[in-house]
Design a protein around this motif. Structure first.
Motif, mmCIF file in Angstrom:
data_model
loop_
_atom_site.group_PDB
_atom_site.id
_atom_site.type_symbol
_atom_site.label_atom_id
_atom_site.label_comp_id
_atom_site.label_asym_id
_atom_site.label_seq_id
_atom_site.Cartn_x
_atom_site.Cartn_y
_atom_site.Cartn_z
ATOM 1 N N UNK A 67 28.593 15.780 -27.376
ATOM 2 C CA UNK A 67 28.235 17.258 -27.821
ATOM 3 C C UNK A 67 27.367 17.846 -26.604
ATOM 4 N N UNK A 68 28.153 19.084 -26.563
ATOM 5 C CA UNK A 68 26.469 20.172 -25.901
ATOM 6 C C UNK A 68 25.204 20.396 -26.631
ATOM 7 N N UNK A 69 24.293 19.152 -25.181
ATOM 8 C CA UNK A 69 22.517 19.658 -25.637
ATOM 9 C C UNK A 69 22.009 20.935 -25.579
ATOM 10 N N UNK A 70 22.562 21.090 -24.319
ATOM 11 C CA UNK A 70 22.218 22.349 -23.245
ATOM 12 C C UNK A 70 22.515 22.953 -22.306
ATOM 13 N N UNK A 71 22.422 23.892 -21.906
ATOM 14 C CA UNK A 71 23.245 24.302 -20.578
ATOM 15 C C UNK A 71 23.189 25.889 -20.102
ATOM 16 N N UNK A 72 23.242 25.415 -18.912
ATOM 17 C CA UNK A 72 23.014 27.019 -18.128
ATOM 18 C C UNK A 72 24.303 27.806 -17.130
ATOM 19 N N UNK A 73 24.112 28.373 -16.103
ATOM 20 C CA UNK A 73 24.343 28.792 -15.008
ATOM 21 C C UNK A 73 24.112 28.852 -14.436
ATOM 22 N N UNK A 74 25.455 28.826 -13.010
ATOM 23 C CA UNK A 74 24.973 28.901 -11.176
ATOM 24 C C UNK A 74 25.195 29.784 -11.233
ATOM 25 N N UNK A 75 24.739 30.948 -10.858
ATOM 26 C CA UNK A 75 25.036 32.109 -10.211
ATOM 27 C C UNK A 75 25.588 32.520 -8.921
ATOM 28 N N UNK A 76 24.700 32.074 -7.332
ATOM 29 C CA UNK A 76 25.148 31.866 -6.698
ATOM 30 C C UNK A 76 24.984 30.314 -5.856
ATOM 31 N N UNK A 77 25.050 30.274 -4.347
ATOM 32 C CA UNK A 77 25.673 29.321 -3.919
ATOM 33 C C UNK A 77 24.839 28.330 -3.862
ATOM 34 N N UNK A 101 24.728 7.768 -29.621
ATOM 35 C CA UNK A 101 24.632 6.327 -29.714
ATOM 36 C C UNK A 101 23.499 6.057 -28.293
ATOM 37 N N UNK A 102 24.113 6.956 -26.937
ATOM 38 C CA UNK A 102 23.989 5.945 -25.787
ATOM 39 C C UNK A 102 22.444 7.402 -25.188
ATOM 40 N N UNK A 103 23.401 8.618 -24.410
ATOM 41 C CA UNK A 103 22.740 9.044 -23.079
ATOM 42 C C UNK A 103 22.693 10.529 -23.770
ATOM 43 N N UNK A 104 22.151 10.983 -22.855
ATOM 44 C CA UNK A 104 22.344 12.552 -22.031
ATOM 45 C C UNK A 104 23.239 12.652 -20.359
ATOM 46 N N UNK A 105 23.975 12.918 -20.501
ATOM 47 C CA UNK A 105 24.582 12.834 -18.863
ATOM 48 C C UNK A 105 24.289 14.628 -18.654
ATOM 49 N N UNK A 106 23.978 14.230 -17.942
ATOM 50 C CA UNK A 106 24.347 15.756 -16.644
ATOM 51 C C UNK A 106 25.394 16.038 -16.025
ATOM 52 N N UNK A 107 26.127 17.470 -16.341
ATOM 53 C CA UNK A 107 27.486 17.376 -15.485
ATOM 54 C C UNK A 107 27.810 18.993 -15.559
ATOM 55 N N UNK A 108 28.715 19.649 -14.874
ATOM 56 C CA UNK A 108 28.971 20.038 -14.478
ATOM 57 C C UNK A 108 30.616 20.398 -15.747
ATOM 58 N N UNK A 109 30.390 21.725 -16.440
ATOM 59 C CA UNK A 109 30.876 21.509 -17.191
ATOM 60 C C UNK A 109 32.134 22.859 -16.979
ATOM 61 N N UNK A 110 33.661 22.648 -17.655
ATOM 62 C CA UNK A 110 34.807 23.576 -16.575
ATOM 63 C C UNK A 110 34.960 25.081 -17.241
ATOM 64 N N UNK A 111 33.718 25.123 -18.190
ATOM 65 C CA UNK A 111 34.043 26.652 -18.765
ATOM 66 C C UNK A 111 32.876 27.495 -17.898
#
Length: 158
Positions: A67-77, A101-111
């Motif tokens: 499940x998505x725990x939190x997010x932000x957008x990268x709007x500049x290169x 039951x495992x951990x939080x993973x930081x990752x890029x989102x496709x949306x």
């Protein structure tokens, strides 16, 4: 600068991050480690436990949905280095996915559209293009996508 054409050859962005090569009969999974001393789960896999300093981890394939725990957008290169993606930058989202039951993973989102993301949203692991090498090899990395199957089942029960 023109982007080389993809030749059909693919390779992961780094060895040992996720199961490779992809297979139709099994989902792609992130490769983590679990401490045999205290049970701490880490990603990426760690040679030593950051909690108890044990040097006896075992490989653990992590859940492919969360499940998505939190997010932000990268709007500049981002600056280069470390960013070595395409010259033509497109905004993207990055988030923390809670693997149950495992951990939080930081990752890029496709949306990339923040209006289509929400905290608690069901997500699934997928592979996405990262870059294309000069020889035409497509380099892929992992990302999380909204889990449309979960959205459909939520709508059916509502």
């Amino acid at each position: 600068m023109t982007t080389p054409a993809v030749t059909g050859a693919q390779q992961p962005v780094a060895e040992g991050l996720f199961t490779w090569p992809p297979a139709a009969d099994r989902p792609t999974r992130l490769i983590g480690s679990e401490c045999t001393g205290c049970g701490l789960v880490s990603f990426p896999a760690a040679p030593d436990c950051v909690r108890c300093a044990s040097a006896e981890p075992k490989e653990r394939l992590l859940a492919d949905r969360g499940t998505l725990w939190t997010y932000t957008t990268q709007n500049f290169r981002p600056p280069s280095p470390p960013y070595d993606g395409p010259e033509a930058f497109e905004p993207y989202a990055v988030g923390y996915i809670e693997l149950p039951g495992e951990l939080l993973v930081e990752a890029r989102l496709t949306e990339p559209d923040p209006d289509r993301l929400r905290i608690g949203q069901a997500m699934r692991l997928t592979l996405v293009p990262y870059t294309v090498r000069d020889d035409g090899t497509e380099v892929v990395t992992f990302a999380f996508a909204p889990d449309e199957e979960s959205v459909e089942s939520e709508e059916e029960t509502a």
